[in-house]
Design a protein around this motif. Structure first.
Motif, PDB file in Angstrom:
ATOM      1  N   ALA A  45       0.833  -1.207   0.000  1.00  0.00           N
ATOM      2  CA  ALA A  45       0.000   0.000   0.000  1.00  0.00           C
ATOM      3  C   ALA A  45       0.865   1.253   0.000  1.00  0.00           C
ATOM      4  N   ALA A  46       1.972   1.228   0.740  1.00  0.00           N
ATOM      5  CA  ALA A  46       2.878   2.377   0.753  1.00  0.00           C
ATOM      6  C   ALA A  46       3.512   2.589  -0.622  1.00  0.00           C
ATOM      7  N   VAL A  48       2.136   1.806  -3.502  1.00  0.00           N
ATOM      8  CA  VAL A  48       1.101   2.388  -4.370  1.00  0.00           C
ATOM      9  C   VAL A  48       0.977   3.880  -4.078  1.00  0.00           C
ATOM     10  N   LEU A  49       1.035   4.263  -2.801  1.00  0.00           N
ATOM     11  CA  LEU A  49       1.017   5.682  -2.453  1.00  0.00           C
ATOM     12  C   LEU A  49       2.230   6.401  -3.033  1.00  0.00           C
ATOM     13  N   LEU A  50       3.373   5.753  -3.009  1.00  0.00           N
ATOM     14  CA  LEU A  50       4.575   6.326  -3.605  1.00  0.00           C
ATOM     15  C   LEU A  50       4.403   6.510  -5.110  1.00  0.00           C
ATOM     16  N   ARG A  51       3.726   5.565  -5.740  1.00  0.00           N
ATOM     17  CA  ARG A  51       3.441   5.680  -7.170  1.00  0.00           C
ATOM     18  C   ARG A  51       2.504   6.855  -7.439  1.00  0.00           C
ATOM     19  N   VAL A  52       1.542   7.088  -6.550  1.00  0.00           N
ATOM     20  CA  VAL A  52       0.638   8.237  -6.683  1.00  0.00           C
ATOM     21  C   VAL A  52       1.424   9.538  -6.532  1.00  0.00           C
ATOM     22  N   ILE A  53       2.311   9.592  -5.553  1.00  0.00           N
ATOM     23  CA  ILE A  53       3.123  10.795  -5.350  1.00  0.00           C
ATOM     24  C   ILE A  53       3.999  11.058  -6.570  1.00  0.00           C
ATOM     25  N   ALA A  54       4.586   9.997  -7.117  1.00  0.00           N
ATOM     26  CA  ALA A  54       5.396  10.157  -8.334  1.00  0.00           C
ATOM     27  C   ALA A  54       4.538  10.664  -9.492  1.00  0.00           C
ATOM     28  N   GLY A  55       3.308  10.192  -9.579  1.00  0.00           N
ATOM     29  CA  GLY A  55       2.405  10.670 -10.617  1.00  0.00           C
ATOM     30  C   GLY A  55       2.058  12.135 -10.446  1.00  0.00           C
ATOM     31  N   VAL A  56       1.873  12.574  -9.211  1.00  0.00           N
ATOM     32  CA  VAL A  56       1.602  13.990  -8.951  1.00  0.00           C
ATOM     33  C   VAL A  56       2.803  14.834  -9.374  1.00  0.00           C
ATOM     34  N   VAL A  57       4.005  14.356  -9.071  1.00  0.00           N
ATOM     35  CA  VAL A  57       5.215  15.079  -9.469  1.00  0.00           C
ATOM     36  C   VAL A  57       5.293  15.182 -10.995  1.00  0.00           C
ATOM     37  N   ASP A 105      -5.845   5.128  -8.410  1.00  0.00           N
ATOM     38  CA  ASP A 105      -4.691   4.464  -7.798  1.00  0.00           C
ATOM     39  C   ASP A 105      -4.680   4.676  -6.286  1.00  0.00           C
ATOM     40  N   LEU A 106      -5.042   5.864  -5.844  1.00  0.00           N
ATOM     41  CA  LEU A 106      -5.114   6.144  -4.409  1.00  0.00           C
ATOM     42  C   LEU A 106      -6.190   5.299  -3.742  1.00  0.00           C
ATOM     43  N   LEU A 107      -7.336   5.172  -4.388  1.00  0.00           N
ATOM     44  CA  LEU A 107      -8.407   4.316  -3.864  1.00  0.00           C
ATOM     45  C   LEU A 107      -7.948   2.864  -3.786  1.00  0.00           C
ATOM     46  N   LEU A 108      -7.224   2.396  -4.800  1.00  0.00           N
ATOM     47  CA  LEU A 108      -6.702   1.027  -4.780  1.00  0.00           C
ATOM     48  C   LEU A 108      -5.706   0.836  -3.631  1.00  0.00           C
ATOM     49  N   ALA A 109      -4.894   1.852  -3.349  1.00  0.00           N
ATOM     50  CA  ALA A 109      -3.946   1.756  -2.233  1.00  0.00           C
ATOM     51  C   ALA A 109      -4.682   1.561  -0.913  1.00  0.00           C
ATOM     52  N   VAL A 110      -5.752   2.322  -0.715  1.00  0.00           N
ATOM     53  CA  VAL A 110      -6.533   2.192   0.515  1.00  0.00           C
ATOM     54  C   VAL A 110      -7.174   0.807   0.595  1.00  0.00           C
ATOM     55  N   LEU A 111      -7.718   0.336  -0.523  1.00  0.00           N
ATOM     56  CA  LEU A 111      -8.376  -0.973  -0.530  1.00  0.00           C
ATOM     57  C   LEU A 111      -7.379  -2.117  -0.331  1.00  0.00           C
ATOM     58  N   VAL A 112      -6.175  -1.981  -0.873  1.00  0.00           N
ATOM     59  CA  VAL A 112      -5.135  -2.994  -0.626  1.00  0.00           C
ATOM     60  C   VAL A 112      -4.778  -2.998   0.854  1.00  0.00           C
ATOM     61  N   PHE A 113      -4.652  -1.822   1.440  1.00  0.00           N
ATOM     62  CA  PHE A 113      -4.329  -1.732   2.859  1.00  0.00           C
ATOM     63  C   PHE A 113      -5.417  -2.379   3.721  1.00  0.00           C
ATOM     64  N   LEU A 114      -6.667  -2.228   3.292  1.00  0.00           N
ATOM     65  CA  LEU A 114      -7.780  -2.824   4.035  1.00  0.00           C
ATOM     66  C   LEU A 114      -7.919  -4.322   3.778  1.00  0.00           C
ATOM     67  N   VAL A 121      -5.140  -7.738  -6.672  1.00  0.00           N
ATOM     68  CA  VAL A 121      -4.939  -8.345  -7.991  1.00  0.00           C
ATOM     69  C   VAL A 121      -4.888  -7.263  -9.078  1.00  0.00           C
ATOM     70  N   ILE A 122      -5.749  -6.261  -8.991  1.00  0.00           N
ATOM     71  CA  ILE A 122      -5.743  -5.184  -9.982  1.00  0.00           C
ATOM     72  C   ILE A 122      -4.422  -4.412  -9.925  1.00  0.00           C
ATOM     73  N   VAL A 123      -3.944  -4.119  -8.729  1.00  0.00           N
ATOM     74  CA  VAL A 123      -2.674  -3.402  -8.587  1.00  0.00           C
ATOM     75  C   VAL A 123      -1.537  -4.231  -9.172  1.00  0.00           C
ATOM     76  N   MET A 124      -1.555  -5.538  -8.934  1.00  0.00           N
ATOM     77  CA  MET A 124      -0.507  -6.391  -9.504  1.00  0.00           C
ATOM     78  C   MET A 124      -0.600  -6.430 -11.031  1.00  0.00           C
ATOM     79  N   CYS A 125      -1.806  -6.465 -11.578  1.00  0.00           N
ATOM     80  CA  CYS A 125      -1.973  -6.464 -13.039  1.00  0.00           C
ATOM     81  C   CYS A 125      -1.473  -5.156 -13.644  1.00  0.00           C
ATOM     82  N   ILE A 126      -1.762  -4.032 -12.994  1.00  0.00           N
ATOM     83  CA  ILE A 126      -1.270  -2.744 -13.474  1.00  0.00           C
ATOM     84  C   ILE A 126       0.253  -2.724 -13.444  1.00  0.00           C
ATOM     85  N   SER A 127       0.834  -3.277 -12.409  1.00  0.00           N
ATOM     86  CA  SER A 127       2.298  -3.327 -12.319  1.00  0.00           C
ATOM     87  C   SER A 127       2.890  -4.186 -13.427  1.00  0.00           C
TER      88      SER A 127
END
Length: 179
Positions: A45-46, A48-57, A105-114, A121-127
């Motif tokens: 989850a962290a 994925v959050l890092l990926r979101v931050i990189a996307g914002v940058v 992606d942020l929503l997926l990070a929260v759902l993975v954490f939960l 599985v979706i996050v792994m497929c995107i990766s």
């Protein structure tokens, strides 16, 4: 002369073999609805959050350098109105689409954490798609993997796959499924 005492055999944790039979890998894991969140899920989850931050940058740097991109020769697209209003509209569309993708992606990070398995599985497929795209660009077009380019996203995606495909992450995400 006395012989030295043999040293005690060190106790080693049970090592997993390099190859495991498919039947053993497919055997269902024990379900524990009260299982604690493993570190691999938190790390995933962290990441994925890092990926979101990189996307914002990336979006911020794209918006900051939009005028330079606009003035480059050959940046005009066929059928596109090259007026300043048209370029500004294009920037708004690109930023809106990018922001929507980052929110998903942020929503997926929260759902993975939960512990939602489908989100994992979706996050792994995107990766996998991201890694395959970088590999394809390297293989077919000879695109270099540089620190300023795709290296960071590639590293994040590989670490995501390693974290979220672990047995502990799978067991946590499937802890409430009924056998």
């Amino acid at each position: 002369m006395t012989t030295p005492e043999p040293s005690p055999v060190p106790i080693r944790p049970e090592k997993r073999p390099a190859f495991e039979p498919p039947a053993r890998l497919l055997r269902p894991v024990a379900r524990d609805p009260h299982m604690r969140r493993p570190a691999s899920v938190t790390a995933g989850a962290a990441l994925v959050l890092l990926r979101v931050i990189a996307g914002v940058v990336v979006l911020v740097s794209l918006a900051a350098g939009w005028d330079d991109l606009r003035t480059q020769a050959g940046a005009a697209l066929e059928g596109f109105d090259p007026t300043p209003e048209g370029w500004n509209a294009a920037l708004r569309v690109v930023l809106a689409v990018g922001a929507a993708v980052l929110l998903v992606d942020l929503l997926l990070a929260v759902l993975v954490f939960l512990g939602r398995n489908w989100a994992r599985v979706i996050v792994m497929c995107i990766s996998v798609l991201s890694i395959s795209t970088v590999f394809g660009a390297w293989w077919v077009q000879g695109q270099e993997i540089t620190l300023e380019g795709s290296f960071v996203s590639l590293a994040i995606d590989i670490l995501l796959l390693l974290a979220l495909s672990s047995r502990s992450a799978a067991a946590y995400a499937r802890r409430r499924e009924r056998p």
